[in-house]
Design a protein around this motif. Structure first.
Motif, PDB file in Angstrom:
ATOM      1  N   PHE B  33     -10.393   3.061   1.730  1.00  6.95           N
ATOM      2  CA  PHE B  33      -9.633   2.084   2.423  1.00  6.95           C
ATOM      3  C   PHE B  33      -8.308   2.146   2.094  1.00  6.95           C
ATOM      4  O   PHE B  33      -7.625   2.389   1.246  1.00  6.95           O
ATOM      5  CB  PHE B  33     -10.101   0.742   1.864  1.00  6.95           C
ATOM      6  CG  PHE B  33     -11.387   0.773   1.882  1.00  6.95           C
ATOM      7  CD1 PHE B  33     -12.399   1.196   0.804  1.00  6.95           C
ATOM      8  CD2 PHE B  33     -12.127  -0.150   2.795  1.00  6.95           C
ATOM      9  CE1 PHE B  33     -13.752   1.038   0.671  1.00  6.95           C
ATOM     10  CE2 PHE B  33     -13.695  -0.270   2.710  1.00  6.95           C
ATOM     11  CZ  PHE B  33     -14.322   0.329   1.761  1.00  6.95           C
ATOM     12  N   TRP B  34      -7.491   1.670   2.994  1.00  2.93           N
ATOM     13  CA  TRP B  34      -5.830   1.433   3.126  1.00  2.93           C
ATOM     14  C   TRP B  34      -5.828  -0.010   3.126  1.00  2.93           C
ATOM     15  O   TRP B  34      -6.004  -0.581   4.341  1.00  2.93           O
ATOM     16  CB  TRP B  34      -5.151   2.059   3.997  1.00  2.93           C
ATOM     17  CG  TRP B  34      -4.806   3.591   3.677  1.00  2.93           C
ATOM     18  CD1 TRP B  34      -5.543   4.714   3.909  1.00  2.93           C
ATOM     19  CD2 TRP B  34      -3.789   4.119   2.745  1.00  2.93           C
ATOM     20  NE1 TRP B  34      -5.002   5.805   3.595  1.00  2.93           N
ATOM     21  CE2 TRP B  34      -3.945   5.475   2.780  1.00  2.93           C
ATOM     22  CE3 TRP B  34      -3.119   3.447   2.151  1.00  2.93           C
ATOM     23  CZ2 TRP B  34      -3.191   6.316   1.948  1.00  2.93           C
ATOM     24  CZ3 TRP B  34      -1.958   4.478   1.038  1.00  2.93           C
ATOM     25  CH2 TRP B  34      -2.130   5.846   1.375  1.00  2.93           C
ATOM     26  N   TYR B  35      -5.261  -1.033   2.317  1.00  3.62           N
ATOM     27  CA  TYR B  35      -4.855  -2.199   2.170  1.00  3.62           C
ATOM     28  C   TYR B  35      -3.360  -2.561   2.347  1.00  3.62           C
ATOM     29  O   TYR B  35      -2.783  -1.655   1.506  1.00  3.62           O
ATOM     30  CB  TYR B  35      -5.517  -3.092   1.228  1.00  3.62           C
ATOM     31  CG  TYR B  35      -6.900  -3.260   1.258  1.00  3.62           C
ATOM     32  CD1 TYR B  35      -7.868  -2.368   0.619  1.00  3.62           C
ATOM     33  CD2 TYR B  35      -7.677  -4.306   1.954  1.00  3.62           C
ATOM     34  CE1 TYR B  35      -9.178  -2.311   0.939  1.00  3.62           C
ATOM     35  CE2 TYR B  35      -8.963  -4.422   1.859  1.00  3.62           C
ATOM     36  CZ  TYR B  35      -9.690  -3.507   1.484  1.00  3.62           C
ATOM     37  OH  TYR B  35     -11.160  -3.553   1.452  1.00  3.62           O
ATOM     38  N   ARG B  36      -2.909  -3.559   2.799  1.00  3.02           N
ATOM     39  CA  ARG B  36      -1.526  -4.130   2.528  1.00  3.02           C
ATOM     40  C   ARG B  36      -1.543  -5.403   1.950  1.00  3.02           C
ATOM     41  O   ARG B  36      -2.611  -6.220   2.176  1.00  3.02           O
ATOM     42  CB  ARG B  36      -0.777  -4.203   4.142  1.00  3.02           C
ATOM     43  CG  ARG B  36       0.454  -4.499   3.992  1.00  3.02           C
ATOM     44  CD  ARG B  36       1.372  -4.537   5.009  1.00  3.02           C
ATOM     45  NE  ARG B  36       0.916  -5.839   5.789  1.00  3.02           N
ATOM     46  CZ  ARG B  36       1.919  -6.250   7.010  1.00  3.02           C
ATOM     47  NH1 ARG B  36       2.505  -5.073   7.449  1.00  3.02           N
ATOM     48  NH2 ARG B  36       1.477  -7.057   7.827  1.00  3.02           N
ATOM     49  N   GLU B  44      -4.879  -7.265   3.301  1.00  6.20           N
ATOM     50  CA  GLU B  44      -5.341  -6.872   4.704  1.00  6.20           C
ATOM     51  C   GLU B  44      -5.666  -5.431   4.846  1.00  6.20           C
ATOM     52  O   GLU B  44      -5.147  -4.586   4.552  1.00  6.20           O
ATOM     53  CB  GLU B  44      -4.092  -7.287   5.758  1.00  6.20           C
ATOM     54  CG  GLU B  44      -3.494  -8.595   5.621  1.00  6.20           C
ATOM     55  CD  GLU B  44      -2.133  -8.652   6.456  1.00  6.20           C
ATOM     56  OE1 GLU B  44      -2.030  -9.110   7.503  1.00  6.20           O
ATOM     57  OE2 GLU B  44      -1.230  -8.315   5.616  1.00  6.20           O
ATOM     58  N   LEU B  45      -6.805  -5.519   5.422  1.00  6.78           N
ATOM     59  CA  LEU B  45      -7.500  -3.903   5.648  1.00  6.78           C
ATOM     60  C   LEU B  45      -6.569  -3.301   6.840  1.00  6.78           C
ATOM     61  O   LEU B  45      -6.670  -3.618   7.979  1.00  6.78           O
ATOM     62  CB  LEU B  45      -8.986  -4.096   6.018  1.00  6.78           C
ATOM     63  CG  LEU B  45      -9.449  -2.790   6.266  1.00  6.78           C
ATOM     64  CD1 LEU B  45      -9.653  -1.807   4.905  1.00  6.78           C
ATOM     65  CD2 LEU B  45     -11.191  -2.898   6.805  1.00  6.78           C
ATOM     66  N   LEU B  46      -6.144  -2.167   6.572  1.00  2.00           N
ATOM     67  CA  LEU B  46      -5.373  -1.224   7.641  1.00  2.00           C
ATOM     68  C   LEU B  46      -6.124  -0.276   8.073  1.00  2.00           C
ATOM     69  O   LEU B  46      -6.375  -0.166   9.361  1.00  2.00           O
ATOM     70  CB  LEU B  46      -4.235  -0.568   7.092  1.00  2.00           C
ATOM     71  CG  LEU B  46      -3.246  -1.495   6.078  1.00  2.00           C
ATOM     72  CD1 LEU B  46      -1.960  -0.819   5.639  1.00  2.00           C
ATOM     73  CD2 LEU B  46      -2.459  -2.204   7.368  1.00  2.00           C
ATOM     74  N   SER B  47      -6.870   0.449   7.400  1.00  3.21           N
ATOM     75  CA  SER B  47      -7.684   1.491   7.918  1.00  3.21           C
ATOM     76  C   SER B  47      -9.197   1.733   6.737  1.00  3.21           C
ATOM     77  O   SER B  47      -9.187   1.257   5.745  1.00  3.21           O
ATOM     78  CB  SER B  47      -7.023   2.764   7.815  1.00  3.21           C
ATOM     79  OG  SER B  47      -6.016   2.984   8.742  1.00  3.21           O
ATOM     80  N   CYS B  92      -4.424   1.837  -1.871  1.00  4.10           N
ATOM     81  CA  CYS B  92      -5.452   2.613  -1.433  1.00  4.10           C
ATOM     82  C   CYS B  92      -6.468   2.382  -2.129  1.00  4.10           C
ATOM     83  O   CYS B  92      -6.686   2.078  -3.581  1.00  4.10           O
ATOM     84  CB  CYS B  92      -5.107   4.236  -1.502  1.00  4.10           C
ATOM     85  SG  CYS B  92      -6.334   5.623  -1.050  1.00  4.10           S
ATOM     86  N   ALA B  93      -7.933   2.538  -1.665  1.00  6.46           N
ATOM     87  CA  ALA B  93      -8.900   2.416  -2.415  1.00  6.46           C
ATOM     88  C   ALA B  93     -10.263   3.308  -2.225  1.00  6.46           C
ATOM     89  O   ALA B  93     -10.323   3.827  -1.049  1.00  6.46           O
ATOM     90  CB  ALA B  93      -9.733   0.865  -2.461  1.00  6.46           C
ATOM     91  N   SER B  94     -10.978   3.694  -2.854  1.00  4.75           N
ATOM     92  CA  SER B  94     -12.284   4.559  -2.404  1.00  4.75           C
ATOM     93  C   SER B  94     -13.494   3.648  -3.344  1.00  4.75           C
ATOM     94  O   SER B  94     -13.581   3.043  -4.229  1.00  4.75           O
ATOM     95  CB  SER B  94     -12.276   5.861  -3.022  1.00  4.75           C
ATOM     96  OG  SER B  94     -12.059   5.895  -4.222  1.00  4.75           O
TER      97      SER B  94
END
Lengths: 113, 110
Positions: B33-36, B44-47, B92-94
């Protein structure tokens, strides 16, 4: 749609006092529930999670949370806070079988001497 | 077990520049995941990627934000062109069963 509400943007408690951080969620089924903590200049770290079973779940550093389905709540508690607990705490919900996490706005905890 | 690694930790860009943020997920995690994160909007979830396939590209962020995952151990987030309103922390998260976050990249656009 799912949503998570953390009604308290900021909480200040004295060291050694007990703590409760509130979290309410909106979801029609039984969600997966999480509490994360974020220290300055760090990412979010998992404190505890609830999937099913015993509604009281224990986490790291003496934190616990209780899932109350009738109230759609998942409040975080600690019996005695330490100054190092000062951080921002996020409640999150995820639907079963779904990747999407919904985070609350966070509660900034300040522990004073 | 190494956690999620993000580089750089800080980035300063001029308006209109292209910047690339990097992320190495936890080995064996299928979801990335990519967050801002901003004070006003929160997270906020980006991707979102599952097994390297883009599953969600963040709707409102499609315009100038592009995340890629060329292999299972590396992802990038490109912002092109940058604008001052993009100033934020990018996380970034996994995940396999639980999400693990990196320490983030603090982006300042001047």
């Amino acid at each position: 749609a799912q949503s998570v509400t953390q009604p308290d943007a900021r909480v200040t408690v004295s060291e050694g006092a007990s703590l409760q951080l509130r979290c309410k969620y909106s979801y029609s089924g039984t969600p997966y529930l999480f509490w994360y903590v974020q220290y300055p200049r760090q990412g979010l770290q998992l404190l505890l999670k609830y999937y099913s079973g015993d509604p009281v779940v224990q986490g790291v550093n003496g934190f616990e949370a209780e899932f109350i389905k009738s109230n759609s709540s998942f409040h975080l508690r600690k019996a005695s806070v330490h100054w190092s607990d000062s951080a921002v705490y996020f409640c999150a919900v995820r639907r079963t079988g779904n990747y999407k996490y919904v985070f609350g706005a966070g509660t900034r905890l300040k522990v004073i001497a | 077990d190494a956690g999620v690694t993000q580089t750089p930790r800080h980035e300063v860009a001029e308006k209109g520049q292209t910047i690339i943020l990097k992320c190495e997920p936890v080995s064996g995690h299928n979801d990335l995941f990519w967050y801002r994160q901003t004070k006003i909007q929160g997270l906020e979830l980006l991707s979102y990627f599952r097994s390297k396939s883009l599953m969600e590209d963040g709707g409102a962020f499609k315009d100038r934000f592009k995340a890629e995952m060329l292999n299972s151990s590396f992802s990038t987030l490109k912002i092109q062109p940058t604008e001052p309103k993009d100033s934020a922390v990018y996380l970034c998260a996994s995940s396999r069963t639980e999400v693990f976050f990196g320490k983030g990249t603090r982006l300042t656009v001047v």
